[in-house]
Design a protein around this motif. Sequence first.
Motif, PDB file in Angstrom:
ATOM      1  N   ALA A  23      44.870  35.433  41.904  1.00 56.50           N
ATOM      2  CA  ALA A  23      45.660  34.539  41.058  1.00 56.50           C
ATOM      3  C   ALA A  23      45.425  34.816  39.579  1.00 56.50           C
ATOM      4  N   HIS A  24      44.265  35.355  39.223  1.00 60.28           N
ATOM      5  CA  HIS A  24      43.943  35.632  37.828  1.00 60.28           C
ATOM      6  C   HIS A  24      44.548  36.958  37.357  1.00 60.28           C
ATOM      7  N   GLY A  25      44.947  37.818  38.274  1.00 65.15           N
ATOM      8  CA  GLY A  25      45.488  39.112  37.879  1.00 65.15           C
ATOM      9  C   GLY A  25      46.902  38.994  37.318  1.00 65.15           C
ATOM     10  N   ALA A  26      47.315  40.014  36.575  1.00 68.38           N
ATOM     11  CA  ALA A  26      48.697  40.073  36.080  1.00 68.38           C
ATOM     12  C   ALA A  26      49.604  40.557  37.199  1.00 68.38           C
ATOM     13  N   ASN A  27      50.823  40.037  37.252  1.00 70.76           N
ATOM     14  CA  ASN A  27      51.758  40.402  38.307  1.00 70.76           C
ATOM     15  C   ASN A  27      53.096  40.785  37.694  1.00 70.76           C
ATOM     16  N   SER A  72      53.936  37.600  35.362  1.00 72.55           N
ATOM     17  CA  SER A  72      52.880  36.826  34.704  1.00 72.55           C
ATOM     18  C   SER A  72      51.781  37.757  34.213  1.00 72.55           C
ATOM     19  N   ASP A  73      51.182  37.388  33.062  1.00 74.82           N
ATOM     20  CA  ASP A  73      50.029  38.132  32.549  1.00 74.82           C
ATOM     21  C   ASP A  73      48.735  37.656  33.180  1.00 74.82           C
ATOM     22  N   GLY A  74      48.781  36.550  33.935  1.00 73.48           N
ATOM     23  CA  GLY A  74      47.576  36.024  34.550  1.00 73.48           C
ATOM     24  C   GLY A  74      46.492  35.731  33.520  1.00 73.48           C
ATOM     25  N   ALA A  75      45.262  36.092  33.872  1.00 70.27           N
ATOM     26  CA  ALA A  75      44.130  35.871  32.975  1.00 70.27           C
ATOM     27  C   ALA A  75      43.639  37.168  32.354  1.00 70.27           C
ATOM     28  N   ILE A  78      39.411  42.771  36.913  1.00 72.98           N
ATOM     29  CA  ILE A  78      40.768  42.240  36.770  1.00 72.98           C
ATOM     30  C   ILE A  78      41.748  43.348  37.123  1.00 72.98           C
ATOM     31  N   SER A 129      39.527  30.778  47.226  1.00 70.46           N
ATOM     32  CA  SER A 129      40.856  30.250  46.933  1.00 70.46           C
ATOM     33  C   SER A 129      41.484  29.576  48.140  1.00 70.46           C
TER      34      SER A 129
END
Length: 326
Positions: A195-199, A273-276, A93, A289
């Motif tokens: 998409a799962h990462g924090a941004n 976003s914190d994502g996953a 991640i 994806s």
Amino acid sequence: MPSLTNAVVVITGASSGIGKATALAFARAGARLVLAARRSEPLEDTARDCRQIGAAALSVPTDVTDEVAVQALADAAIEAHGRIDVWFNNVGIGVVGPYWEAPLDLQKRVVEANLMGTLHGTYAVLPHFLRQRRGVLVNMVSMGGWSPTPFAATYAASKYGIRGFSASLRQELTGHPGIHVCGVFPALVDTPGLAHGANYSGRAIDPPGPFLTPEHVADVVVGLVRRPRAEVAVGWPATAARIAYGLAPGLTERGAGAAMRGALRRARPDLRSDGAVMRPVPTGTGTRSGKPVWHVRGPSLGSVALGGLGLLLGAELLAGVLVRRG
């Protein structure tokens, strides 16, 4: 391990992306799978897909940041099959954005999942490998383990750490020739991972690609188990990054920084976003994806050309240093 029939393979991060693709690749090779991830339903979907191919597959929901849970994963594999032949530390991640902009708890979780997750998995499986006098440990690194990754500094720290850990452990195990420690260094791969990462960059993270397919990375992992090697690059950008940073680290750092700053300036604005990172999300359960991909089979012309360019650059820099010193 020329034959993988009935080999017992443990894979973390198997609910999507490279982990899912690798599980399916081992299933087609006849292995018995023990699969781990935080999300129980997508994980069971992966196990079901493996069973449909004809492989035995057990899903064990696991958060690799929890050393007790990872030990329970190893115990489940031993209870089900009596041994472990392959362990693939695959969880990864990240947080994108200036380091000081993202909350520290997100940065810490990246290290806990990527680096500590790898340490937890290795600590759980190594006693079994030592008892068996054989086994293959595969650690997912990244081209970011060879060169800087600006605006993902903690991700880079975790990947540099995994590379150093793997290289050091490999030397500790020289008296155990049946145990192999392998590192995989892919370039950009089309998975749900971005998409799962924090941004926290304030910009949409949408690299132009093209990307490797997760299936290609999975084939490399299966090939490593059949013929173990210390480190393997996947995709010519990974090879280029290794050569460039080895020969001209300062130039490579500045180039990577300029490229990332330019890409972020051109990207459209986006919410933070914190994502996953802190908790699972329901989206992104496939291998890909949908980004443009390229298919690599063996060394490419690009890798040879960039390798030669890197060597020429290194020679030119060395000559300049010698002239100045002379």
